[in-house]
Enzyme design. Structure first.
Site, PDB file in Angstrom:
ATOM      1  CB  SER A 129      -0.952   0.010   1.198  1.00  0.00           C
ATOM      2  OG  SER A 129      -2.036  -0.868   0.974  1.00  0.00           O
ATOM      3  CE  LYS A 132      -4.811   1.707  -0.465  1.00  0.00           C
ATOM      4  NZ  LYS A 132      -4.226   0.414  -0.079  1.00  0.00           N
ATOM      5  CB  SER A 185      -4.228   1.538   4.038  1.00  0.00           C
ATOM      6  OG  SER A 185      -3.441   1.248   2.897  1.00  0.00           O
TER       7      SER A 185
END
Length: 340
Positions: A129, A132, A185
């Site tokens: 993640s 992101k 997240s």
């Protein structure tokens, strides 16, 4: 812009002075390293000369070096690196004998580009993640704060972590989705932003890769917007550049430094509570200002952390770490002491 060329000149002068100070520190470290190395070589020479006729001195002079070897200076091969990172000096400001070190990582002084610690900084790895950060950067370049995104069945067709409360058929403010993307997240938030900004996941991924090229990222490639795709890859150096752009983007900087957010949502109760996964923020590490966590089985536990003290901003990256909090804390503690 307020200040005009005078402010620009002062800023440039301050950066030059900071870089000159960093250069002098590196020169002092190189001198100390040379003295230690020469002394070690002299000692080894004495040992070798005293060996018996039937005995051969087998100790390698390189073993006298007090730290593990690092990769060769990157600029010689790659040219200028993104984010102002300077890998020319192969010596680090400190070492930490981790029992189980991260698979890759780096600590950089953003003001000077000086690398204070490194481990395989150009090794491309899965980043989970941490992806992101780029999802957020592309979003704020494409969508305005007052825009909204409709929650469609395609948005809700996600796996892994998510806000889990996005109401189908409703329109959600982009800023709320950005909080959901960067704090807990949320993979559902990532999909909602991608569909709104590009019409499809594939179209948004093209924007991500174009942005990576624009930023000069050398070992970064994206195949998804959340971080679940095994084709998402980056390296510690590129992730420093991404972190720099996140904390220099006001809309994102305000989000990634928050421990939690309470924002309106058209659900029962009218609010959604979101908490930051960043362990340094959750535990109140001094000066912490972001940035992003990541975890998958393939990538391991990852953390890009930024901290600011007395006008100095450091970024620490650990990839596939057995303990992102403890290792990042130690790296930042040592780094702040090293630049005094």
């Amino acid at each position: 812009m307020a200040g005009g060329p005078y402010l620009d000149s002062a800023t440039s002068r301050a950066r030059r002075e900071a870089k000159e100070a960093a250069r002098r520190r590196r020169a002092r470290r190189r001198g100390l390293f040379l003295v230690v190395s020469l002394a070690a070589l002299a000692l080894l020479g004495l040992v070798a000369s005293g060996a018996g006729d039937g005995e051969r001195a087998t100790r390698d002079p390189a073993a006298a070096a007090p730290r593990e070897p690092t990769e060769p200076p990157a600029q010689e091969v790659l040219g200028p690196l993104p984010g102002g990172v300077d890998l020319q000096d192969p010596t680090d400001a400190f070492t930490i004998p981790f029992k189980k070190p991260p698979k890759a990582g780096i600590v950089v002084n953003l003001g000077t580009g000086e690398v204070l610690w490194r481990r395989r900084p150009l090794r491309a790895r899965p980043i989970a993640s941490l992806t992101k950060m780029m999802t957020a950067l592309v979003t704020v370049e494409t969508l305005r704060a007052r825009d909204t995104a409709k929650i469609t069945p395609a948005v809700l067709h996600y796996t892994g972590s998510g806000l889990g409360v996005l109401p189908k058929g409703k329109r959600i403010p982009i800023e709320t989705l950005l909080h959901g993307l960067l704090l807990p997240s949320g993979n559902d938030a990532a999909r909602a932003l991608a569909f709104r900004a590009a019409g499809s996941i594939r179209g948004f991924v093209r924007k991500m890769n174009a942005k990576a090229g624009e930023l000069g990222l050398r070992c970064t490639h994206f195949t998804g917007v959340e971080g679940l795709d095994p084709g998402n890859r980056s390296c510690a150096v590129d992730l420093v550049a991404l972190a720099r752009h996140v904390i220099e983007t006001p809309r994102l900087a305000r989000i990634v430094r928050r421990r939690r957010s309470i924002l309106p949502m058209p659900i029962k109760g009218g609010k959604v509570y979101m908490y930051n996964h960043n362990p340094l923020l959750r535990r109140g590490y001094p000066g912490i200002i972001g940035v992003k966590t990541g975890w998958t089985d393939e990538a391991g536990r990852c953390l890009v952390a930024a901290a600011r003290r007395n006008g100095v901003t450091l970024v620490s990256v650990v990839l596939d770490s057995p303990d992102t909090f403890e290792q990042s804390r130690k790296l930042l503690d040592h780094a702040f002491r090293a630049i005094r």
